[in-house]
Design an enzyme around this catalytic site. Sequence first.
Site, PDB file in Angstrom:
ATOM      1  N   ALA A 188      -4.117   7.653  -4.631  1.00 38.77           N
ATOM      2  CA  ALA A 188      -2.738   7.172  -4.728  1.00 38.77           C
ATOM      3  C   ALA A 188      -2.818   5.689  -5.068  1.00 38.77           C
ATOM      4  O   ALA A 188      -2.865   4.830  -4.183  1.00 38.77           O
ATOM      5  CB  ALA A 188      -2.001   7.398  -3.417  1.00 38.77           C
ATOM      6  N   GLY A 226       0.829  -1.204   0.000  1.00 39.23           N
ATOM      7  CA  GLY A 226       0.000   0.000   0.000  1.00 39.23           C
ATOM      8  C   GLY A 226       0.855   1.240   0.000  1.00 39.23           C
ATOM      9  O   GLY A 226       2.043   1.176  -0.301  1.00 39.23           O
ATOM     10  N   ASN A 227       0.265   2.356   0.319  1.00 37.54           N
ATOM     11  CA  ASN A 227       1.016   3.607   0.339  1.00 37.54           C
ATOM     12  C   ASN A 227       0.438   4.536   1.392  1.00 37.54           C
ATOM     13  O   ASN A 227      -0.574   4.222   2.014  1.00 37.54           O
ATOM     14  CB  ASN A 227       1.011   4.247  -1.050  1.00 37.54           C
ATOM     15  CG  ASN A 227      -0.392   4.587  -1.500  1.00 37.54           C
ATOM     16  OD1 ASN A 227      -1.017   5.477  -0.959  1.00 37.54           O
ATOM     17  ND2 ASN A 227      -0.905   3.842  -2.472  1.00 37.54           N
ATOM     18  N   ARG A 228       1.070   5.696   1.578  1.00 32.54           N
ATOM     19  CA  ARG A 228       0.764   6.550   2.717  1.00 32.54           C
ATOM     20  C   ARG A 228      -0.370   7.541   2.487  1.00 32.54           C
ATOM     21  O   ARG A 228      -0.550   8.460   3.284  1.00 32.54           O
ATOM     22  CB  ARG A 228       2.026   7.296   3.133  1.00 32.54           C
ATOM     23  CG  ARG A 228       3.053   6.386   3.773  1.00 32.54           C
ATOM     24  CD  ARG A 228       4.361   7.114   3.989  1.00 32.54           C
ATOM     25  NE  ARG A 228       4.142   8.435   4.575  1.00 32.54           N
ATOM     26  CZ  ARG A 228       5.104   9.330   4.755  1.00 32.54           C
ATOM     27  NH1 ARG A 228       6.333   9.050   4.416  1.00 32.54           N
ATOM     28  NH2 ARG A 228       4.824  10.511   5.282  1.00 32.54           N
ATOM     29  N   SER A 229      -1.126   7.405   1.425  1.00 31.32           N
ATOM     30  CA  SER A 229      -2.204   8.364   1.191  1.00 31.32           C
ATOM     31  C   SER A 229      -3.260   8.295   2.294  1.00 31.32           C
ATOM     32  O   SER A 229      -3.710   7.216   2.661  1.00 31.32           O
ATOM     33  CB  SER A 229      -2.876   8.071  -0.149  1.00 31.32           C
ATOM     34  OG  SER A 229      -4.053   8.827  -0.273  1.00 31.32           O
TER      35      SER A 229
END
Length: 221
Positions: free
Chosen positions: A96, A29-32
């Site tokens: 994101a 995943g990512n930090r959005s």
Amino acid sequence: LAPPRLAGRRLLISAGPTFEDLDPVRFVGNRSSGKMGFALAAAARAMGADVTLVAGQVALATPPGVRRIDVRRAAEMQAAVLAALPGQDAYIGAAAVADYAPAETARQKIKKKEERLALELVRTPDILAAVAAHPQRPRLVVGFAAETADLETYARGKLAAKGLDLIAANDVSRADRGFEADDNALTVFWRDGRHEIAHAPKAQVARALLSLVADRLETGR
Ligand code: C5P
């Protein structure tokens, strides 16, 4: 009294991260945080638009009056966006989207064994580019570019490569803006111009970006 600037317009907005599952308990995943996309949805509704928000997994309340569709993976986000596309005046891709997803999702939890574990990842679909090239393309297609260097070069590259009308670029190397922050600052680029949106709470930045969107929907440019 003038009608609100987006009255009668239909806006489709994507927001938040996508999570690509490795197994039942782990993901890429990512930090959005989804804050920018949710701020856009709230502001667009307040400006009179009919708003559909396709959201990755975030800890945010649905803005009042906004139609929300929750998704997890990039492939699900693409399916939800394309299903909602007919009749939209604008698409704003503020999500994101993970660029890569595991080639396979294990049905059972992956057990630890070796000292090193190589993961095979495959590219996810580019939702924004697909919308921009779609036969039912909305009049206006807007993307975001989160960059850590050479903002203008990369943003203009994406504007052209993905076939966008506007791209909103932000410098995510700075702690006071971007991903998890409550504030943002954007430089918006289009083929023959640019506009700076000053550092401010995301609600205010959202109104400024939507005012550029409204300008273009009004003039049909
Ligand atoms: O190429 P890059 O990921 O930097 O482009 C960012 C823009 O493209 C964002 O608007 C993002 O929502 C969109 N995007 C997308 N699908 C992808 C990757 C990015 O819609 N797979």
